[in-house]
Design a protein around this motif. Structure first.
Motif, PDB file in Angstrom:
ATOM      1  N   PHE A   1     128.348   0.304  54.865  1.00 24.16           N
ATOM      2  CA  PHE A   1     127.596   0.869  53.752  1.00 24.16           C
ATOM      3  C   PHE A   1     126.258   1.272  54.324  1.00 24.16           C
ATOM      4  CE2 PHE A   1     125.245  -0.272  49.625  1.00 24.16           C
ATOM      5  CZ  PHE A   1     125.413   0.995  49.121  1.00 24.16           C
ATOM      6  N   ARG A   2     126.010   2.569  54.424  1.00 22.24           N
ATOM      7  CA  ARG A   2     124.804   3.039  55.104  1.00 22.24           C
ATOM      8  C   ARG A   2     124.381   4.392  54.548  1.00 22.24           C
ATOM      9  NH1 ARG A   2     128.075   4.220  60.603  1.00 22.24           N
ATOM     10  NH2 ARG A   2     129.077   6.121  59.901  1.00 22.24           N
ATOM     11  N   PRO A   3     123.143   4.769  54.832  1.00 17.42           N
ATOM     12  CA  PRO A   3     122.710   6.117  54.439  1.00 17.42           C
ATOM     13  C   PRO A   3     123.245   7.130  55.460  1.00 17.42           C
ATOM     14  CG  PRO A   3     120.899   4.938  55.443  1.00 17.42           C
ATOM     15  CD  PRO A   3     122.030   3.974  55.357  1.00 17.42           C
ATOM     16  N   SER A   4     123.610   8.312  54.984  1.00 19.39           N
ATOM     17  CA  SER A   4     124.066   9.363  55.895  1.00 19.39           C
ATOM     18  C   SER A   4     122.856  10.131  56.418  1.00 19.39           C
ATOM     19  CB  SER A   4     125.028  10.312  55.179  1.00 19.39           C
ATOM     20  OG  SER A   4     124.330  11.054  54.204  1.00 19.39           O
ATOM     21  N   LEU A   5     123.115  11.135  57.231  1.00 19.24           N
ATOM     22  CA  LEU A   5     122.032  11.910  57.830  1.00 19.24           C
ATOM     23  C   LEU A   5     121.235  12.713  56.805  1.00 19.24           C
ATOM     24  CD1 LEU A   5     123.917  13.183  61.001  1.00 19.24           C
ATOM     25  CD2 LEU A   5     122.276  11.306  60.840  1.00 19.24           C
ATOM     26  N   VAL A   6     121.821  12.989  55.648  1.00 20.57           N
ATOM     27  CA  VAL A   6     121.127  13.774  54.621  1.00 20.57           C
ATOM     28  C   VAL A   6     120.729  12.911  53.419  1.00 20.57           C
ATOM     29  CG1 VAL A   6     122.114  16.000  55.264  1.00 20.57           C
ATOM     30  CG2 VAL A   6     123.356  14.502  53.709  1.00 20.57           C
ATOM     31  N   ASN A   7     120.479  11.620  53.667  1.00 19.49           N
ATOM     32  CA  ASN A   7     120.017  10.665  52.653  1.00 19.49           C
ATOM     33  C   ASN A   7     120.984  10.482  51.484  1.00 19.49           C
ATOM     34  OD1 ASN A   7     117.723   9.980  54.066  1.00 19.49           O
ATOM     35  ND2 ASN A   7     116.535  11.644  53.155  1.00 19.49           N
ATOM     36  N   ASN A   8     122.259  10.526  51.778  1.00 23.06           N
ATOM     37  CA  ASN A   8     123.278  10.152  50.802  1.00 23.06           C
ATOM     38  C   ASN A   8     123.832   8.797  51.211  1.00 23.06           C
ATOM     39  OD1 ASN A   8     123.052  12.597  49.454  1.00 23.06           O
ATOM     40  ND2 ASN A   8     124.678  13.545  50.644  1.00 23.06           N
ATOM     41  N   ASP A   9     124.138   7.954  50.240  1.00 24.34           N
ATOM     42  CA  ASP A   9     124.789   6.688  50.544  1.00 24.34           C
ATOM     43  C   ASP A   9     126.261   6.951  50.821  1.00 24.34           C
ATOM     44  OD1 ASP A   9     122.531   5.202  50.227  1.00 24.34           O
ATOM     45  OD2 ASP A   9     123.045   4.434  48.246  1.00 24.34           O
ATOM     46  N   GLU A  10     126.808   6.277  51.819  1.00 20.35           N
ATOM     47  CA  GLU A  10     128.240   6.370  52.077  1.00 20.35           C
ATOM     48  C   GLU A  10     128.782   4.993  52.418  1.00 20.35           C
ATOM     49  OE1 GLU A  10     128.725   7.826  56.655  1.00 20.35           O
ATOM     50  OE2 GLU A  10     128.429   9.386  55.151  1.00 20.35           O
ATOM     51  N   ALA A  11     130.017   4.764  51.984  1.00 19.26           N
ATOM     52  CA  ALA A  11     130.643   3.460  52.191  1.00 19.26           C
ATOM     53  C   ALA A  11     132.130   3.641  52.456  1.00 19.26           C
ATOM     54  CB  ALA A  11     130.445   2.582  50.961  1.00 19.26           C
TER      55      ALA A  11
ATOM     56  N   THR B   1     136.192  -3.832  37.259  1.00 24.66           N
ATOM     57  CA  THR B   1     134.781  -3.762  37.633  1.00 24.66           C
ATOM     58  C   THR B   1     134.559  -4.343  39.029  1.00 24.66           C
ATOM     59  OG1 THR B   1     134.329  -5.881  36.581  1.00 24.66           O
ATOM     60  CG2 THR B   1     133.998  -3.894  35.249  1.00 24.66           C
ATOM     61  N   ALA B   2     133.502  -3.863  39.670  1.00 24.96           N
ATOM     62  CA  ALA B   2     133.103  -4.353  40.994  1.00 24.96           C
ATOM     63  C   ALA B   2     131.612  -4.119  41.154  1.00 24.96           C
ATOM     64  CB  ALA B   2     133.876  -3.628  42.096  1.00 24.96           C
ATOM     65  N   LYS B   3     131.034  -4.745  42.165  1.00 24.28           N
ATOM     66  CA  LYS B   3     129.612  -4.571  42.445  1.00 24.28           C
ATOM     67  C   LYS B   3     129.453  -4.279  43.934  1.00 24.28           C
ATOM     68  CE  LYS B   3     125.114  -6.675  41.674  1.00 24.28           C
ATOM     69  NZ  LYS B   3     124.560  -5.819  40.647  1.00 24.28           N
ATOM     70  N   LEU B   4     128.673  -3.248  44.231  1.00 23.08           N
ATOM     71  CA  LEU B   4     128.406  -2.892  45.623  1.00 23.08           C
ATOM     72  C   LEU B   4     127.244  -3.725  46.151  1.00 23.08           C
ATOM     73  CD1 LEU B   4     128.874   0.962  45.431  1.00 23.08           C
ATOM     74  CD2 LEU B   4     130.431  -0.722  46.360  1.00 23.08           C
ATOM     75  N   PRO B   5     127.155  -3.923  47.464  1.00 20.79           N
ATOM     76  CA  PRO B   5     126.066  -4.731  48.031  1.00 20.79           C
ATOM     77  C   PRO B   5     124.696  -4.112  47.762  1.00 20.79           C
ATOM     78  CG  PRO B   5     127.730  -4.237  49.698  1.00 20.79           C
ATOM     79  CD  PRO B   5     128.084  -3.460  48.487  1.00 20.79           C
TER      80      PRO B   5
ATOM     81  N   ASP C   1     127.729   9.052  47.766  1.00 18.66           N
ATOM     82  CA  ASP C   1     126.916   9.325  46.597  1.00 18.66           C
ATOM     83  C   ASP C   1     125.922  10.435  46.925  1.00 18.66           C
ATOM     84  OD1 ASP C   1     125.715   8.897  43.996  1.00 18.66           O
ATOM     85  OD2 ASP C   1     124.047   7.981  45.080  1.00 18.66           O
ATOM     86  N   ASN C   2     125.768  11.375  46.041  1.00 16.92           N
ATOM     87  CA  ASN C   2     124.804  12.454  46.204  1.00 16.92           C
ATOM     88  C   ASN C   2     123.413  11.909  45.868  1.00 16.92           C
ATOM     89  OD1 ASN C   2     123.540  14.874  46.496  1.00 16.92           O
ATOM     90  ND2 ASN C   2     124.407  15.810  44.656  1.00 16.92           N
ATOM     91  N   GLY C   3     122.816  11.271  46.831  1.00 15.97           N
ATOM     92  CA  GLY C   3     121.539  10.590  46.645  1.00 15.97           C
ATOM     93  C   GLY C   3     121.678   9.191  47.214  1.00 15.97           C
ATOM     94  N   ALA C   4     120.736   8.366  46.971  1.00 17.80           N
ATOM     95  CA  ALA C   4     120.772   7.003  47.496  1.00 17.80           C
ATOM     96  C   ALA C   4     120.828   6.024  46.336  1.00 17.80           C
ATOM     97  CB  ALA C   4     119.559   6.751  48.386  1.00 17.80           C
ATOM     98  N   GLY C   5     121.853   6.148  45.497  1.00 20.30           N
ATOM     99  CA  GLY C   5     121.905   5.333  44.298  1.00 20.30           C
ATOM    100  C   GLY C   5     123.013   4.317  44.241  1.00 20.30           C
ATOM    101  N   LEU C   6     123.634   3.971  45.361  1.00 17.77           N
ATOM    102  CA  LEU C   6     124.757   3.038  45.319  1.00 17.77           C
ATOM    103  C   LEU C   6     124.382   1.579  45.547  1.00 17.77           C
ATOM    104  CD1 LEU C   6     127.654   4.913  47.169  1.00 17.77           C
ATOM    105  CD2 LEU C   6     127.439   4.408  44.750  1.00 17.77           C
ATOM    106  N   ARG C   7     123.241   1.306  46.157  1.00 17.65           N
ATOM    107  CA  ARG C   7     122.897  -0.092  46.484  1.00 17.65           C
ATOM    108  C   ARG C   7     122.779  -0.943  45.226  1.00 17.65           C
ATOM    109  NH1 ARG C   7     117.847   0.792  50.099  1.00 17.65           N
ATOM    110  NH2 ARG C   7     117.846   2.636  48.793  1.00 17.65           N
TER     111      ARG C   7
END
Length: 170
Positions: free
Chosen positions: A49-59, A159-163, A126-132
């Motif tokens: 679970f990390r930010p991508s090069l264009v500041n999108n969250d990816e997991a 339901t689930a919760k991301l880190p 995620d289109n943005g950094a809103g998954l954490r």
């Protein structure tokens, strides 16, 4: 009295009318078919679970699934298209749906999954950094595709919760 073309036209019209009546009858039988599939789906592990090069969250996620979609099959069912989607809300976007896994089920032998852990086929981006730390709905959905008649759609949501912090390969 009647020409050969007139007789051919009458035979083909009657055959076509019979075929249309048969197709309508087949599609009406699907209306009375009721399915009651069973499914259980849990988020098993977040592999990274990390930010991508264009500041999108990816997991990349893995899931634990038990399912029995056999009741969705009838004599008119050609195949099922099953998929897992992650649905969530962010400040930027009211509704986000990302498909992370899919499978085409063509035979009744493939309809059952017994307590299997598997990796998502596609990244959750995620289109943005809103998954954490986000609460998400993990949904197992399937489209029933009949030979003749209308497609229909069913789903079960869990339901689930991301880190709340980024993770690197673990």
């Amino acid at each position: 009295m009647h020409s050969a073309s007139y007789r051919t036209n009458a035979i083909l019209t009657m055959a076509f009318s019979g075929l249309v009546a048969l197709c309508v009858a087949v599609s009406l039988t699907e209306v009375f078919h009721r399915s009651s599939p069973e499914a259980s789906l849990k988020l098993h592990h977040v592999h990274y679970f990390r930010p991508s090069l264009v500041n999108n969250d990816e997991a990349v996620l893995s899931f634990n699934m038990k399912s029995d979609l056999s009741s969705c099959f009838s004599w008119n069912t050609k195949q099922l298209f099953a998929y897992i989607k992650v649905v969530y809300e962010t400040d930027k976007h009211v509704r986000n749906e990302v498909t992370v896994w899919d499978k085409v089920i063509k035979t009744t032998e493939d309809h059952k999954v017994v307590d299997e852990v598997f990796l998502s086929k596609y990244k959750l981006v995620d289109n943005g950094a809103g998954l954490r730390g986000r609460d998400v709905n993990v949904t197992l959905a399937w489209n029933v595709m009949p030979y003749i008649g209308a497609l229909y759609y069913q789903e079960k949501t869990f339901t689930a919760k991301l880190p709340s912090d980024y993770l690197v390969d673990s």
